[in-house]
Design a protein around this motif. Structure first.
Motif, PDB file in Angstrom:
ATOM      1  N   ASP A  85     -10.262  -0.609  -4.999  1.00  0.00           N
ATOM      2  CA  ASP A  85     -10.198  -0.787  -6.452  1.00  0.00           C
ATOM      3  C   ASP A  85      -9.238  -1.915  -6.821  1.00  0.00           C
ATOM      4  N   TYR A  86      -8.129  -2.005  -6.090  1.00  0.00           N
ATOM      5  CA  TYR A  86      -7.145  -3.060  -6.336  1.00  0.00           C
ATOM      6  C   TYR A  86      -7.764  -4.444  -6.119  1.00  0.00           C
ATOM      7  N   ILE A  87      -8.516  -4.585  -5.031  1.00  0.00           N
ATOM      8  CA  ILE A  87      -9.177  -5.859  -4.737  1.00  0.00           C
ATOM      9  C   ILE A  87     -10.214  -6.177  -5.812  1.00  0.00           C
ATOM     10  N   GLU A  88     -10.971  -5.187  -6.227  1.00  0.00           N
ATOM     11  CA  GLU A  88     -11.996  -5.407  -7.257  1.00  0.00           C
ATOM     12  C   GLU A  88     -11.364  -5.795  -8.587  1.00  0.00           C
ATOM     13  N   ASP A  89     -10.247  -5.140  -8.941  1.00  0.00           N
ATOM     14  CA  ASP A  89      -9.555  -5.484 -10.188  1.00  0.00           C
ATOM     15  C   ASP A  89      -9.022  -6.914 -10.136  1.00  0.00           C
ATOM     16  N   GLY A  90      -8.464  -7.298  -8.984  1.00  0.00           N
ATOM     17  CA  GLY A  90      -7.958  -8.657  -8.825  1.00  0.00           C
ATOM     18  C   GLY A  90      -9.076  -9.676  -8.901  1.00  0.00           C
ATOM     19  N   GLN A  91     -10.218  -9.344  -8.316  1.00  0.00           N
ATOM     20  CA  GLN A  91     -11.365 -10.241  -8.370  1.00  0.00           C
ATOM     21  C   GLN A  91     -11.846 -10.408  -9.811  1.00  0.00           C
ATOM     22  N   ASP A  92     -11.841  -9.323 -10.564  1.00  0.00           N
ATOM     23  CA  ASP A  92     -12.228  -9.394 -11.980  1.00  0.00           C
ATOM     24  C   ASP A  92     -11.278 -10.306 -12.759  1.00  0.00           C
ATOM     25  N   ASP A  93      -9.977 -10.210 -12.451  1.00  0.00           N
ATOM     26  CA  ASP A  93      -8.992 -11.065 -13.125  1.00  0.00           C
ATOM     27  C   ASP A  93      -9.249 -12.539 -12.803  1.00  0.00           C
ATOM     28  N   LYS A 134       0.828  -1.206   0.000  1.00  0.00           N
ATOM     29  CA  LYS A 134       0.000   0.000   0.000  1.00  0.00           C
ATOM     30  C   LYS A 134       0.863   1.257   0.000  1.00  0.00           C
ATOM     31  N   ASP A 135       1.911   1.248   0.817  1.00  0.00           N
ATOM     32  CA  ASP A 135       2.791   2.418   0.896  1.00  0.00           C
ATOM     33  C   ASP A 135       3.550   2.625  -0.416  1.00  0.00           C
ATOM     34  N   GLU A 136       4.064   1.524  -0.965  1.00  0.00           N
ATOM     35  CA  GLU A 136       4.852   1.628  -2.197  1.00  0.00           C
ATOM     36  C   GLU A 136       4.009   2.153  -3.357  1.00  0.00           C
ATOM     37  N   MET A 137       2.738   1.726  -3.408  1.00  0.00           N
ATOM     38  CA  MET A 137       1.861   2.135  -4.492  1.00  0.00           C
ATOM     39  C   MET A 137       1.028   3.361  -4.119  1.00  0.00           C
ATOM     40  N   ASP A 138       1.325   3.918  -2.939  1.00  0.00           N
ATOM     41  CA  ASP A 138       0.646   5.125  -2.451  1.00  0.00           C
ATOM     42  C   ASP A 138      -0.877   4.967  -2.518  1.00  0.00           C
ATOM     43  N   MET A 139      -1.364   3.858  -1.934  1.00  0.00           N
ATOM     44  CA  MET A 139      -2.798   3.552  -1.978  1.00  0.00           C
ATOM     45  C   MET A 139      -3.511   4.069  -0.735  1.00  0.00           C
ATOM     46  N   ASP A 140      -4.654   4.708  -0.961  1.00  0.00           N
ATOM     47  CA  ASP A 140      -5.522   5.013   0.169  1.00  0.00           C
ATOM     48  C   ASP A 140      -6.598   3.937   0.229  1.00  0.00           C
ATOM     49  N   LYS A 141      -7.594   4.130   1.079  1.00  0.00           N
ATOM     50  CA  LYS A 141      -8.625   3.115   1.277  1.00  0.00           C
ATOM     51  C   LYS A 141      -9.373   2.811  -0.026  1.00  0.00           C
ATOM     52  N   ASP A 142      -9.693   3.857  -0.781  1.00  0.00           N
ATOM     53  CA  ASP A 142     -10.427   3.667  -2.039  1.00  0.00           C
ATOM     54  C   ASP A 142      -9.559   2.967  -3.087  1.00  0.00           C
TER      55      ASP A 142
END
Length: 221
Positions: free
Chosen positions: A118-126, A106-114
């Protein structure tokens, strides 16, 4: 003569308590009506308390061991990982990673909660796309089962151990203390076909728990 404030015994005729400095014989707020009373004394037994601390530490260690046994150790973690993969549950698979690893990502990719959502949703789609492709390829919805047929510990002197350990250390500042390999026999039935494959997955121990080294099912079939 006992102090009405703290209960310390003083020499007769003393005006001030040797224990707390309060006036002797006066009304200091804790000696109503001039009545004398003895405050209970608490003796700190260092030896006894060391024993209590040791017992407490031992109980905590026992609880941790029981938690690890109930979780099934590396084999139990490997089964949970495989079940999550084959059910296409990306979120559950990702959450099997060490919390420290997830925080570093999360820190490396500068991810906030949203962003993380989105990352989880994209992975689920894959994941879903992967299983849809299997269905198209074999002409039917795949039903996949697995069985652990072999397992072994990766030697710490092995190049693979050093590679994985260095990767976790450099990328996530996490220490890998052990690695176990599991040979998995996969059986897929889809569209009237039966396909079998054997794959090897690795579980790494970070802290007290076991985690999948790679979390993706796209190399299964």
């Amino acid at each position: 003569m006992f102090c009405g404030n703290c209960g310390t015994q003083n020499v007769e005729g003393t005006q001030f308590c040797a224990g707390c400095g309060a006036p002797i014989g006066g009304d200091n707020g804790n000696n109503k009506g001039g009545k004398k009373f003895n405050m209970p004394k608490f003796n700190f037994d260092l030896k006894a308390n060391k024993k209590l601390l040791a017992i407490g530490a031992g109980a905590l260690a026992l609880i941790l061991v029981l938690v690890m046994l109930l979780s099934g150790g590396a084999k139990g973690a490997a089964k949970r990982y495989m079940k999550a993969c084959l059910k296409g549950n990306f979120k559950k698979v990702v959450n099997m990673q060490p919390r420290k690893v997830l925080n570093e990502i999360k820190d490396e990719m500068d991810m906030d909660k949203d962003d993380w959502k989105d990352y989880i949703e994209d992975g689920q789609d894959d994941f879903e796309e992967y299983f849809e492709n299997l269905e198209d390829r074999y002409g039917g919805k795949p039903k996949i089962s697995f069985e652990i047929t072999d397992q072994w510990s990766v030697d710490k002197k092995d190049d693979l151990f050093e590679e994985i350990q260095d990767e976790y250390d450099d990328a996530y500042d996490a220490k890998v203390s052990a690695i176990k390999a599991f040979e998995i026999e996969l059986t897929m039935k889809a569209g009237g076909e039966k396909v079998e494959r054997t794959v090897t997955i690795y579980m790494v121990k970070v802290g007290l728990s076991w985690h999948p080294y790679v979390y993706t099912p796209d190399r299964f079939f």
